[in-house]
Write an enzyme that holds these catalytic residues in place. Structure first.
Site, PDB file in Angstrom:
ATOM      1  N   SER A  22      65.028 -11.346  13.509  1.00 23.94           N
ATOM      2  CA  SER A  22      66.184 -10.911  12.724  1.00 23.94           C
ATOM      3  C   SER A  22      67.418 -10.701  13.581  1.00 23.94           C
ATOM      4  CB  SER A  22      65.871  -9.586  12.031  1.00 23.94           C
ATOM      5  OG  SER A  22      64.953  -9.794  11.011  1.00 23.94           O
ATOM      6  N   HIS A  72      65.314 -18.087  10.000  1.00 22.79           N
ATOM      7  CA  HIS A  72      65.205 -16.685   9.587  1.00 22.79           C
ATOM      8  C   HIS A  72      64.926 -16.544   8.096  1.00 22.79           C
ATOM      9  CE1 HIS A  72      67.200 -12.608   8.805  1.00 22.79           C
ATOM     10  NE2 HIS A  72      66.077 -12.364   9.437  1.00 22.79           N
ATOM     11  N   GLU A 128      68.037 -18.641   6.840  1.00 26.02           N
ATOM     12  CA  GLU A 128      69.156 -18.903   7.751  1.00 26.02           C
ATOM     13  C   GLU A 128      68.665 -19.723   8.947  1.00 26.02           C
ATOM     14  OE1 GLU A 128      72.003 -15.005   6.989  1.00 26.02           O
ATOM     15  OE2 GLU A 128      70.268 -14.788   8.296  1.00 26.02           O
ATOM     16  N   ASN A 150      72.393 -10.213   6.849  1.00 27.49           N
ATOM     17  CA  ASN A 150      72.191  -8.845   7.335  1.00 27.49           C
ATOM     18  C   ASN A 150      73.466  -8.222   7.877  1.00 27.49           C
ATOM     19  OD1 ASN A 150      69.557  -8.704   6.546  1.00 27.49           O
ATOM     20  ND2 ASN A 150      68.699  -9.253   8.529  1.00 27.49           N
TER      21      ASN A 150
END
Ligand SMILES: NC(=O)c1ccc[n+]([C@@H]2O[C@H](COP(=O)([O-])OP(=O)(O)OC[C@H]3O[C@@H](n4cnc5c(N)ncnc54)[C@H](O)[C@@H]3O)[C@@H](O)[C@H]2O)c1
Length: 305
Positions: free
Chosen positions: A120, A141, A153, A192
């Site tokens: 992450s 991701h 991603e 995120n």
């Protein structure tokens, strides 16, 4: 480049579901872990999760059985890597472990294989130089739960080749996901980072006495259409998770904006981490019903400083 066999390294929350996503999409998939009990637990968890999907009519029993027929579990990383076209590393979030794993994978996997990390926040260029194939290394991701969430991603490192990006996009498409390509690396990636910006603004508004936790969450749900407000979400995922991510980012950047806020730090220091401890931005009873907390309990530390 065509991908037939995917190796997933790490049978935790992410790796287990990523492996199943691959098998359901018709690929041969192997999940590997250093811990045999993790593999057994993962297999059992996937069995019960997929059985629920069949009961609810989301999948057919025969699709699920066929997918399990394509999925294998092993602790033998070297043997599993030997036939992999694409490796998705989803082991613990520790740089030294990932670097060691990528060096091992580089030795064991065929020369054409792409080695991706599901990390992450660790960008792949921090790992790629542990291999002799930095052009075939990137971040891939997934979001939690990987069986459900659509976005994937794909983060291009400075040495990642066009073929690696194109193959990763094609793989995400084949898995029924929606690929989002980042043309250069940035910790936290797109989704995120945006989530983090919303969370930081919510905390700023609270700490400055503009609105309560409940009212900020309500505004996000009813004005912006968010399924959950930022404080509700922090309580669900664990306040410590965001705290540790920010601490790590601050250690890397030295930017004061990356430092965890004072009220978050105070909650983490008191062990009030959200739903899992019964107390966070809200208080939760044994049935999980939440009650707002007085602002003085949440922002005392700020007004004292
Ligand atoms: N949990 C999330 O919401 C989430 C979302 C997106 C990405 N990620 C990323 O996915 C990765 C895995 O996260 P997770 O939540 O599934 O972790 P987890 O702790 O649930 O699982 C990690 C697994 O890795 C195994 N492991 C540890 N060292 C290993 C090694 N050397 N070789 C093989 N397996 C090893 C552990 O036994 C464990 O089963 C992390 O890089 C994380 O940043 C997590």
């Amino acid at each position: 480049m065509s991908v037939n066999h995917v190796l997933v390294v790490g049978a935790g929350a992410m790796g287990s579901q990523i492996g199943m996503v691959c098998a359901l999409a018709g690929l041969t998939a192997t999940i590997t872990d250093i811990a045999e009990p993790s593999l057994a637990r993962t297999h059992a968890d996937l069995r019960s999760r997929l059985a629920r999907d069949v009961d609810k009519g989301r999948r057919t029993a025969s699709d699920v059985e066929t997918a399990f027929g394509r999925l294998s579990f092993t602790t033998d990383l070297t043997a599993a890597a030997a036939t992999a076209d694409y490796v998705i590393e989803a082991a613990v979030e520790k740089l030294d472990i990932k670097r060691t794993l990528f060096a091992e994978l580089d030795n064991a996997a065929p020369p054409h294989a792409i080695l991706a990390t599901n990390s992450s926040s660790i960008v792949s260029s921090r790992i790629a130089d542990a291999t002799g194939r930095p052009d075939r290394v990137c971040n891939l991701h997934f979001f939690n739960p990987a069986l459900v969430m659509k976005c994937v991603e794909i983060v291009r490192g400075p040495d990642t080749s066009d073929v690696t990006v194109a193959t990763s996009v094609a793989l995400a498409d084949r898995l029924g996901k929606v690929p989002v390509v980042l043309q250069r690396e940035i910790p936290g990636f797109v989704a995120n980072r945006i989530l983090g910006a919303v969370r930081d603004e919510a905390i700023f508004l609270l700490e400055n006495g503009v609105a309560s936790v409940t009212d900020i969450d309500t505004a996000c749900r009813t004005a912006l259409g968010y399924p959950m407000g930022p404080f509700e979400l922090m309580d669900l995922t664990g306040i410590d998770i965001g705290y540790l991510t920010k601490q790590d980012r601050f250690a890397q950047s030295g930017d004061p904006r990356d430092r965890p806020s004072r009220s978050v730090t105070a909650l983490v220091e008191r062990g009030e981490l959200g739903r899992k401890t019964g107390k966070g931005w809200y208080t939760y009873d044994h049935a999980g019903t939440r009650t707002p907390r007085p602002a003085t309990e949440l922002i005392t530390e700020v007004s004292e400083q």
